[in-house]
Write a protein that holds these residues in place. Structure first.
Motif, PDB file in Angstrom:
ATOM      1  N   VAL A   1       0.941  -1.121  -0.028  1.00 24.23           N
ATOM      2  CA  VAL A   1       0.157  -0.036   0.140  1.00 24.23           C
ATOM      3  C   VAL A   1       0.866   1.352  -0.152  1.00 24.23           C
ATOM      4  CG1 VAL A   1      -1.671   1.205   1.434  1.00 24.23           C
ATOM      5  CG2 VAL A   1      -1.888  -1.058   1.089  1.00 24.23           C
ATOM      6  N   MET A   2       2.069   1.211   0.751  1.00 20.36           N
ATOM      7  CA  MET A   2       2.904   2.381   1.002  1.00 20.36           C
ATOM      8  C   MET A   2       3.201   2.931  -0.376  1.00 20.36           C
ATOM      9  SD  MET A   2       4.701   1.944   4.521  1.00 20.36           S
ATOM     10  CE  MET A   2       4.959   0.002   4.454  1.00 20.36           C
ATOM     11  N   ARG A   3       3.559   1.747  -1.380  1.00 16.08           N
ATOM     12  CA  ARG A   3       4.342   2.348  -2.411  1.00 16.08           C
ATOM     13  C   ARG A   3       3.113   3.115  -3.596  1.00 16.08           C
ATOM     14  NH1 ARG A   3       6.756  -2.833  -3.661  1.00 16.08           N
ATOM     15  NH2 ARG A   3       5.208  -3.584  -4.800  1.00 16.08           N
ATOM     16  N   ALA A   4       1.844   2.702  -3.189  1.00 14.34           N
ATOM     17  CA  ALA A   4       0.598   3.410  -3.859  1.00 14.34           C
ATOM     18  C   ALA A   4       0.516   5.038  -3.397  1.00 14.34           C
ATOM     19  CB  ALA A   4      -0.546   2.786  -3.562  1.00 14.34           C
ATOM     20  N   PHE A   5       1.256   5.077  -2.324  1.00 11.15           N
ATOM     21  CA  PHE A   5       1.347   6.643  -2.188  1.00 11.15           C
ATOM     22  C   PHE A   5       2.181   7.684  -2.646  1.00 11.15           C
ATOM     23  CE2 PHE A   5       0.405   5.391   3.013  1.00 11.15           C
ATOM     24  CZ  PHE A   5      -0.708   5.089   2.502  1.00 11.15           C
ATOM     25  N   MET A   6       2.935   7.096  -3.672  1.00 10.07           N
ATOM     26  CA  MET A   6       3.622   7.916  -4.559  1.00 10.07           C
ATOM     27  C   MET A   6       2.838   8.199  -5.705  1.00 10.07           C
ATOM     28  SD  MET A   6       7.476   6.252  -5.167  1.00 10.07           S
ATOM     29  CE  MET A   6       8.495   5.465  -3.947  1.00 10.07           C
TER      30      MET A   6
ATOM     31  N   MET B   1      -0.815   8.395  -5.501  1.00  9.65           N
ATOM     32  CA  MET B   1      -2.138   8.764  -4.960  1.00  9.65           C
ATOM     33  C   MET B   1      -2.069   9.332  -3.536  1.00  9.65           C
ATOM     34  SD  MET B   1      -4.870   5.491  -5.688  1.00  9.65           S
ATOM     35  CE  MET B   1      -6.002   6.250  -5.491  1.00  9.65           C
ATOM     36  N   SER B   2      -2.733  10.338  -3.425  1.00  4.50           N
ATOM     37  CA  SER B   2      -2.922  10.829  -1.844  1.00  4.50           C
ATOM     38  C   SER B   2      -3.248   9.813  -0.786  1.00  4.50           C
ATOM     39  CB  SER B   2      -3.862  12.084  -2.116  1.00  4.50           C
ATOM     40  OG  SER B   2      -4.076  12.558  -0.834  1.00  4.50           O
ATOM     41  N   PRO B   3      -2.683   9.925   0.285  1.00  9.76           N
ATOM     42  CA  PRO B   3      -2.755   8.977   1.166  1.00  9.76           C
ATOM     43  C   PRO B   3      -4.304   9.201   1.738  1.00  9.76           C
ATOM     44  CG  PRO B   3      -0.657   9.969   1.650  1.00  9.76           C
ATOM     45  CD  PRO B   3      -1.254  10.499   0.440  1.00  9.76           C
ATOM     46  N   LYS B   4      -4.898  10.522   1.532  1.00 11.41           N
ATOM     47  CA  LYS B   4      -6.367  10.834   2.104  1.00 11.41           C
ATOM     48  C   LYS B   4      -7.330   9.809   1.481  1.00 11.41           C
ATOM     49  CE  LYS B   4      -7.334  14.441  -1.029  1.00 11.41           C
ATOM     50  NZ  LYS B   4      -7.389  16.003  -1.311  1.00 11.41           N
ATOM     51  N   TRP B   5      -7.200   9.634   0.475  1.00 11.43           N
ATOM     52  CA  TRP B   5      -8.190   8.428  -0.176  1.00 11.43           C
ATOM     53  C   TRP B   5      -8.216   7.187   0.413  1.00 11.43           C
ATOM     54  CZ3 TRP B   5     -10.769  12.145  -2.369  1.00 11.43           C
ATOM     55  CH2 TRP B   5     -10.191  13.190  -3.007  1.00 11.43           C
ATOM     56  N   PHE B   6      -7.080   6.879   1.082  1.00 11.79           N
ATOM     57  CA  PHE B   6      -7.089   5.508   1.572  1.00 11.79           C
ATOM     58  C   PHE B   6      -7.823   5.664   3.373  1.00 11.79           C
ATOM     59  CE2 PHE B   6      -3.867   5.262  -1.353  1.00 11.79           C
ATOM     60  CZ  PHE B   6      -3.756   3.884  -1.563  1.00 11.79           C
ATOM     61  N   VAL B   7      -7.796   6.944   3.541  1.00 12.71           N
ATOM     62  CA  VAL B   7      -8.249   7.153   4.939  1.00 12.71           C
ATOM     63  C   VAL B   7      -9.736   7.227   4.697  1.00 12.71           C
ATOM     64  CG1 VAL B   7      -8.718   8.943   6.744  1.00 12.71           C
ATOM     65  CG2 VAL B   7      -6.163   8.320   5.749  1.00 12.71           C
ATOM     66  N   SER B   8     -10.081   7.798   3.545  1.00 12.33           N
ATOM     67  CA  SER B   8     -11.742   8.019   3.457  1.00 12.33           C
ATOM     68  C   SER B   8     -12.296   6.977   2.574  1.00 12.33           C
ATOM     69  CB  SER B   8     -12.130   9.352   2.530  1.00 12.33           C
ATOM     70  OG  SER B   8     -11.320   9.117   1.364  1.00 12.33           O
ATOM     71  N   SER B   9     -11.758   5.941   2.358  1.00  9.92           N
ATOM     72  CA  SER B   9     -12.300   4.716   1.615  1.00  9.92           C
ATOM     73  C   SER B   9     -13.018   3.865   2.283  1.00  9.92           C
ATOM     74  CB  SER B   9     -11.257   3.971   0.758  1.00  9.92           C
ATOM     75  OG  SER B   9     -10.076   3.246   1.679  1.00  9.92           O
ATOM     76  N   ASN B  10     -13.918   2.954   1.821  1.00 11.13           N
ATOM     77  CA  ASN B  10     -14.674   1.893   2.419  1.00 11.13           C
ATOM     78  C   ASN B  10     -13.832   0.932   2.837  1.00 11.13           C
ATOM     79  OD1 ASN B  10     -16.620   0.050   2.963  1.00 11.13           O
ATOM     80  ND2 ASN B  10     -17.489  -0.248   1.246  1.00 11.13           N
TER      81      ASN B  10
ATOM     82  N   TRP C   1      -8.433  -0.354  -4.309  1.00  8.12           N
ATOM     83  CA  TRP C   1      -9.693  -0.026  -5.016  1.00  8.12           C
ATOM     84  C   TRP C   1     -10.790   0.898  -4.239  1.00  8.12           C
ATOM     85  CZ3 TRP C   1     -11.471  -0.820  -9.555  1.00  8.12           C
ATOM     86  CH2 TRP C   1     -12.878  -0.671  -9.923  1.00  8.12           C
ATOM     87  N   GLY C   2     -10.514   0.580  -2.850  1.00 10.50           N
ATOM     88  CA  GLY C   2     -11.217   1.529  -2.192  1.00 10.50           C
ATOM     89  C   GLY C   2     -11.021   3.017  -2.342  1.00 10.50           C
ATOM     90  N   ALA C   3      -9.661   3.228  -2.116  1.00 11.36           N
ATOM     91  CA  ALA C   3      -9.063   4.553  -2.321  1.00 11.36           C
ATOM     92  C   ALA C   3      -9.349   5.275  -3.769  1.00 11.36           C
ATOM     93  CB  ALA C   3      -7.488   4.505  -2.200  1.00 11.36           C
ATOM     94  N   VAL C   4      -9.388   4.336  -4.782  1.00 12.13           N
ATOM     95  CA  VAL C   4      -9.709   4.754  -6.175  1.00 12.13           C
ATOM     96  C   VAL C   4     -11.194   5.121  -6.243  1.00 12.13           C
ATOM     97  CG1 VAL C   4      -9.925   4.122  -8.573  1.00 12.13           C
ATOM     98  CG2 VAL C   4      -7.924   3.453  -7.366  1.00 12.13           C
ATOM     99  N   ARG C   5     -12.083   4.269  -5.565  1.00 10.98           N
ATOM    100  CA  ARG C   5     -13.721   4.843  -5.605  1.00 10.98           C
ATOM    101  C   ARG C   5     -13.618   6.175  -5.159  1.00 10.98           C
ATOM    102  NH1 ARG C   5     -17.857   1.131  -6.334  1.00 10.98           N
ATOM    103  NH2 ARG C   5     -19.149   2.466  -4.802  1.00 10.98           N
ATOM    104  N   ALA C   6     -13.099   6.099  -3.565  1.00 11.17           N
ATOM    105  CA  ALA C   6     -13.195   7.504  -2.922  1.00 11.17           C
ATOM    106  C   ALA C   6     -12.660   8.485  -3.927  1.00 11.17           C
ATOM    107  CB  ALA C   6     -12.366   7.170  -1.739  1.00 11.17           C
ATOM    108  N   GLU C   7     -11.408   8.500  -4.378  1.00 15.42           N
ATOM    109  CA  GLU C   7     -10.763   9.503  -5.252  1.00 15.42           C
ATOM    110  C   GLU C   7     -11.776   9.959  -6.507  1.00 15.42           C
ATOM    111  OE1 GLU C   7      -6.485  10.207  -7.081  1.00 15.42           O
ATOM    112  OE2 GLU C   7      -7.705   8.539  -8.269  1.00 15.42           O
ATOM    113  N   THR C   8     -12.283   8.989  -7.134  1.00  9.20           N
ATOM    114  CA  THR C   8     -13.140   9.065  -8.178  1.00  9.20           C
ATOM    115  C   THR C   8     -14.543   9.939  -7.883  1.00  9.20           C
ATOM    116  OG1 THR C   8     -12.254   6.973  -9.345  1.00  9.20           O
ATOM    117  CG2 THR C   8     -14.282   7.803 -10.117  1.00  9.20           C
ATOM    118  N   LYS C   9     -15.315   9.469  -6.716  1.00 11.27           N
ATOM    119  CA  LYS C   9     -16.249  10.207  -6.289  1.00 11.27           C
ATOM    120  C   LYS C   9     -15.886  11.403  -5.976  1.00 11.27           C
ATOM    121  CE  LYS C   9     -18.743   6.398  -4.182  1.00 11.27           C
ATOM    122  NZ  LYS C   9     -19.424   5.601  -2.861  1.00 11.27           N
ATOM    123  N   ALA C  10     -14.915  11.719  -5.487  1.00 14.67           N
ATOM    124  CA  ALA C  10     -14.562  13.200  -5.251  1.00 14.67           C
ATOM    125  C   ALA C  10     -14.206  14.182  -6.274  1.00 14.67           C
ATOM    126  CB  ALA C  10     -13.245  13.696  -4.250  1.00 14.67           C
TER     127      ALA C  10
END
Length: 225
Positions: A1-6, A8-17, A82-91
């Motif tokens: 997951v940490m590599r994904a922070f490069m 994607m913003s970490p905030k999408w992981f916090v707000s994800s399902n 995937w959850g972070a991507v959904r959160a990012e897409t909605k925003a």
């Protein structure tokens, strides 16, 4: 997951399902590369053969025992992304109706990009050039090097992009990009070292040949170095 922070913003992981099971089901239904991963392609050179998948042949009990942990952790990581991507897409696309075909098309494109850049998938297209060589020496040297190679390529790409920014006069942005890449790489190394130390500790590994097993923390520090 940490590599994904490069990427994607970490905030999408916090707000994800946080419902991992729901994320997994949703991801497998709408993301082709995720379905490929769920079939057992979680480690380069150790995945199920394509004929086993087509003939619905299950892994042996030994394979299940030795690979199940890695498969579960991999799928958990992918579900979080995937959850972070959904959160990012909605925003970023409030005009798109959630769970619509357009919504999933955007999610699939973004998730595929993130998975391609940050995760290991067993396919020729996801291997580095050196790992595609068929000569014996190249195969020996690159065995089980998919994860380190992916991390190296990500860090190298980030530093190259930062150098371009620096050359264009965007020195502040370049510095932030280098700092982000370095911190992600550092925390990724710490996490990998700690995880490997668990197996080392269970095997009773010692570093000084004095027959006294080292503690998990000592093994973590050694692995990190």
């Amino acid at each position: 997951v940490m590599r994904a922070f490069m990427v994607m913003s970490p905030k999408w992981f916090v707000s994800s399902n946080i419902n991992v099971k729901k994320n997994l089901q949703d991801m497998k239904e709408h993301c082709q590369i995720a379905r490929w991963k769920s079939w057992g392609h979680n480690q380069v050179d150790m995945a199920r053969d394509i004929d086993d998948i087509m003939m619905n042949k299950e892994w042996s009990k030994l394979d299940l025992v030795t690979m199940q942990v890695y498969g579960v952790l991999d799928l958990y990581t992918w579900s979080k992304i995937w959850g972070a991507v959904r959160a990012e897409t909605k925003a970023k696309h409030p005009e798109v109706k959630g769970d619509s075909e357009e919504f999933y098309a955007i999610c699939n494109e973004r998730a595929s990009e993130v998975f391609d850049k940050t995760q290991v998938v067993d396919s020729v297209l996801h291997r580095s050039q050196v790992m595609r060589n068929t000569d014996t020496m190249s195969k020996v040297l690159t065995s089980f090097m998919a994860e380190p190679t992916r991390t190296y390529n990500m860090v190298r790409s980030e530093y190259a992009a930062a150098m371009d920014m620096w050359a264009d006069g965007e020195k502040a942005k370049a510095g932030m990009r280098v700092a982000k890449a370095s911190s992600v790489y550092l925390f990724n190394a710490i996490a990998c070292a700690a995880a490997a130390a668990i197996a080392d500790a269970l095997r009773g590994k010692d570093l000084d040949d004095d027959d006294e097993p080292e503690t998990w923390w000592e093994l973590t520090k050694e692995n990190f170095m």
